[in-house]
Design a protein around this motif. Sequence first.
Motif, PDB file in Angstrom:
ATOM      1  N   VAL A  86      75.912 -53.514  23.837  1.00 50.79           N
ATOM      2  CA  VAL A  86      74.614 -54.024  24.252  1.00 50.79           C
ATOM      3  C   VAL A  86      74.031 -54.813  23.088  1.00 50.79           C
ATOM      4  CG1 VAL A  86      72.276 -53.423  24.926  1.00 50.79           C
ATOM      5  CG2 VAL A  86      74.212 -52.115  25.835  1.00 50.79           C
ATOM      6  N   GLN A  87      73.515 -55.978  23.385  1.00 47.79           N
ATOM      7  CA  GLN A  87      72.823 -56.778  22.374  1.00 47.79           C
ATOM      8  C   GLN A  87      71.331 -56.750  22.699  1.00 47.79           C
ATOM      9  OE1 GLN A  87      75.620 -58.416  24.136  1.00 47.79           O
ATOM     10  NE2 GLN A  87      76.800 -57.257  22.625  1.00 47.79           N
ATOM     11  N   LEU A  88      70.538 -56.500  21.668  1.00 48.38           N
ATOM     12  CA  LEU A  88      69.078 -56.457  21.804  1.00 48.38           C
ATOM     13  C   LEU A  88      68.483 -57.555  20.944  1.00 48.38           C
ATOM     14  CD1 LEU A  88      68.565 -52.591  21.462  1.00 48.38           C
ATOM     15  CD2 LEU A  88      68.707 -53.920  23.570  1.00 48.38           C
ATOM     16  N   VAL A  89      67.599 -58.354  21.523  1.00 45.80           N
ATOM     17  CA  VAL A  89      66.977 -59.456  20.790  1.00 45.80           C
ATOM     18  C   VAL A  89      65.473 -59.331  20.898  1.00 45.80           C
ATOM     19  CG1 VAL A  89      66.734 -61.941  20.566  1.00 45.80           C
ATOM     20  CG2 VAL A  89      68.950 -60.953  21.219  1.00 45.80           C
ATOM     21  N   GLU A  90      64.824 -59.219  19.736  1.00 44.06           N
ATOM     22  CA  GLU A  90      63.373 -59.108  19.674  1.00 44.06           C
ATOM     23  C   GLU A  90      62.740 -60.476  19.441  1.00 44.06           C
ATOM     24  OE1 GLU A  90      65.013 -55.567  17.164  1.00 44.06           O
ATOM     25  OE2 GLU A  90      65.371 -57.722  17.373  1.00 44.06           O
ATOM     26  N   SER A  91      61.492 -60.597  19.879  1.00 43.90           N
ATOM     27  CA  SER A  91      60.699 -61.793  19.579  1.00 43.90           C
ATOM     28  C   SER A  91      59.231 -61.406  19.591  1.00 43.90           C
ATOM     29  CB  SER A  91      60.975 -62.910  20.595  1.00 43.90           C
ATOM     30  OG  SER A  91      60.601 -62.507  21.892  1.00 43.90           O
ATOM     31  N   GLY A  92      58.402 -62.290  19.030  1.00 45.10           N
ATOM     32  CA  GLY A  92      56.963 -62.091  19.101  1.00 45.10           C
ATOM     33  C   GLY A  92      56.299 -61.658  17.817  1.00 45.10           C
ATOM     34  N   GLY A  93      57.072 -61.422  16.768  1.00 43.90           N
ATOM     35  CA  GLY A  93      56.452 -61.038  15.511  1.00 43.90           C
ATOM     36  C   GLY A  93      55.713 -62.186  14.867  1.00 43.90           C
ATOM     37  N   ARG A 147      59.841 -48.928  13.734  1.00 43.15           N
ATOM     38  CA  ARG A 147      59.406 -49.864  12.697  1.00 43.15           C
ATOM     39  C   ARG A 147      59.750 -49.311  11.333  1.00 43.15           C
ATOM     40  NH1 ARG A 147      52.778 -49.315  13.137  1.00 43.15           N
ATOM     41  NH2 ARG A 147      52.620 -47.221  12.219  1.00 43.15           N
ATOM     42  N   GLN A 148      59.878 -50.229  10.384  1.00 46.41           N
ATOM     43  CA  GLN A 148      60.178 -49.831   9.012  1.00 46.41           C
ATOM     44  C   GLN A 148      59.401 -50.709   8.057  1.00 46.41           C
ATOM     45  OE1 GLN A 148      64.364 -49.735   8.034  1.00 46.41           O
ATOM     46  NE2 GLN A 148      63.997 -48.277   6.392  1.00 46.41           N
ATOM     47  N   ALA A 149      58.525 -50.068   7.306  1.00 47.46           N
ATOM     48  CA  ALA A 149      57.753 -50.754   6.278  1.00 47.46           C
ATOM     49  C   ALA A 149      58.533 -50.720   4.966  1.00 47.46           C
ATOM     50  CB  ALA A 149      56.401 -50.080   6.111  1.00 47.46           C
ATOM     51  N   PRO A 150      58.249 -51.643   4.039  1.00 51.52           N
ATOM     52  CA  PRO A 150      58.975 -51.664   2.766  1.00 51.52           C
ATOM     53  C   PRO A 150      58.876 -50.333   2.040  1.00 51.52           C
ATOM     54  CG  PRO A 150      57.689 -53.658   3.035  1.00 51.52           C
ATOM     55  CD  PRO A 150      57.305 -52.757   4.170  1.00 51.52           C
ATOM     56  N   GLY A 151      60.012 -49.807   1.633  1.00 51.55           N
ATOM     57  CA  GLY A 151      60.036 -48.576   0.875  1.00 51.55           C
ATOM     58  C   GLY A 151      59.842 -47.316   1.700  1.00 51.55           C
ATOM     59  N   LYS A 152      59.786 -47.453   3.021  1.00 50.19           N
ATOM     60  CA  LYS A 152      59.560 -46.282   3.876  1.00 50.19           C
ATOM     61  C   LYS A 152      60.722 -46.108   4.848  1.00 50.19           C
ATOM     62  CE  LYS A 152      54.524 -46.242   3.686  1.00 50.19           C
ATOM     63  NZ  LYS A 152      53.272 -46.147   4.481  1.00 50.19           N
ATOM     64  N   PRO A 195      46.473 -53.126   8.615  1.00 52.33           N
ATOM     65  CA  PRO A 195      47.463 -53.487   7.586  1.00 52.33           C
ATOM     66  C   PRO A 195      48.623 -52.494   7.516  1.00 52.33           C
ATOM     67  CG  PRO A 195      45.263 -53.834   6.758  1.00 52.33           C
ATOM     68  CD  PRO A 195      45.102 -53.173   8.106  1.00 52.33           C
ATOM     69  N   GLU A 196      48.354 -51.228   7.823  1.00 47.26           N
ATOM     70  CA  GLU A 196      49.396 -50.200   7.790  1.00 47.26           C
ATOM     71  C   GLU A 196      50.446 -50.391   8.886  1.00 47.26           C
ATOM     72  OE1 GLU A 196      45.990 -49.193   5.588  1.00 47.26           O
ATOM     73  OE2 GLU A 196      46.087 -49.571   7.758  1.00 47.26           O
ATOM     74  N   ASP A 197      50.174 -51.266   9.838  1.00 46.84           N
ATOM     75  CA  ASP A 197      51.159 -51.565  10.885  1.00 46.84           C
ATOM     76  C   ASP A 197      52.179 -52.611  10.437  1.00 46.84           C
ATOM     77  OD1 ASP A 197      48.422 -51.346  13.144  1.00 46.84           O
ATOM     78  OD2 ASP A 197      50.017 -49.849  12.892  1.00 46.84           O
ATOM     79  N   THR A 198      51.972 -53.178   9.265  1.00 45.00           N
ATOM     80  CA  THR A 198      52.913 -54.167   8.741  1.00 45.00           C
ATOM     81  C   THR A 198      54.286 -53.541   8.551  1.00 45.00           C
ATOM     82  OG1 THR A 198      51.184 -55.438   7.633  1.00 45.00           O
ATOM     83  CG2 THR A 198      53.430 -55.654   6.774  1.00 45.00           C
ATOM     84  N   ALA A 199      55.288 -54.153   9.191  1.00 44.33           N
ATOM     85  CA  ALA A 199      56.641 -53.608   9.146  1.00 44.33           C
ATOM     86  C   ALA A 199      57.582 -54.542   9.898  1.00 44.33           C
ATOM     87  CB  ALA A 199      56.688 -52.218   9.797  1.00 44.33           C
ATOM     88  N   LEU A 259      59.530 -59.300  12.186  1.00 44.00           N
ATOM     89  CA  LEU A 259      58.532 -58.929  11.193  1.00 44.00           C
ATOM     90  C   LEU A 259      57.128 -59.110  11.735  1.00 44.00           C
ATOM     91  CD1 LEU A 259      57.764 -58.117   8.283  1.00 44.00           C
ATOM     92  CD2 LEU A 259      57.921 -60.565   7.687  1.00 44.00           C
ATOM     93  N   VAL A 260      56.324 -58.068  11.567  1.00 43.08           N
ATOM     94  CA  VAL A 260      54.900 -58.111  11.900  1.00 43.08           C
ATOM     95  C   VAL A 260      54.129 -57.906  10.604  1.00 43.08           C
ATOM     96  CG1 VAL A 260      53.012 -56.955  13.100  1.00 43.08           C
ATOM     97  CG2 VAL A 260      55.215 -57.295  14.253  1.00 43.08           C
TER      98      VAL A 260
END
Length: 125
Positions: free
Chosen positions: A2-9, A38-43, A88-92, A120-121
């Motif tokens: 299965v291939q998943l493609v995201e968009s909208g960030g 989601r994954q934020a930098p360093g988390k 801002p905490e939703d940045t990821a 990326l958001v």
Amino acid sequence: QVQLVESGGGLVEPGGSLRLSCSASGRTVSARDMGWFRQAPGKEREFVAAINLSGVRKYYGDSVKGRFTISRGNAKYTVYLQMNSLEPEDTAVYYCAARIVASVGTWNTGDVNFWGNGTLVTVSS
């Protein structure tokens, strides 16, 4: 497979909204339940939301409840994540995910069978 493609960030100011999309292709019958992490930098990668095949059952991570909404599109293997009141905490990087087996409740990363490449958001003024 299965291939998943995201968009909208993209970049949005605090308090704003974004809608992410994810489309599955390939052996889509294997993408029974779909969701977002989601994954934020360093988390660590964090569960955000999931939806079952029929679109009836939805689950959310505690940090996004009441602000984010997951839904299925008219095309069965398309899912959306409407994100409101962004902080801002939703940045990821937000990753679309899919599971072969029907699930109940929130997901762990080890439950996921297929991942998208991420979008990326950034929430910033």
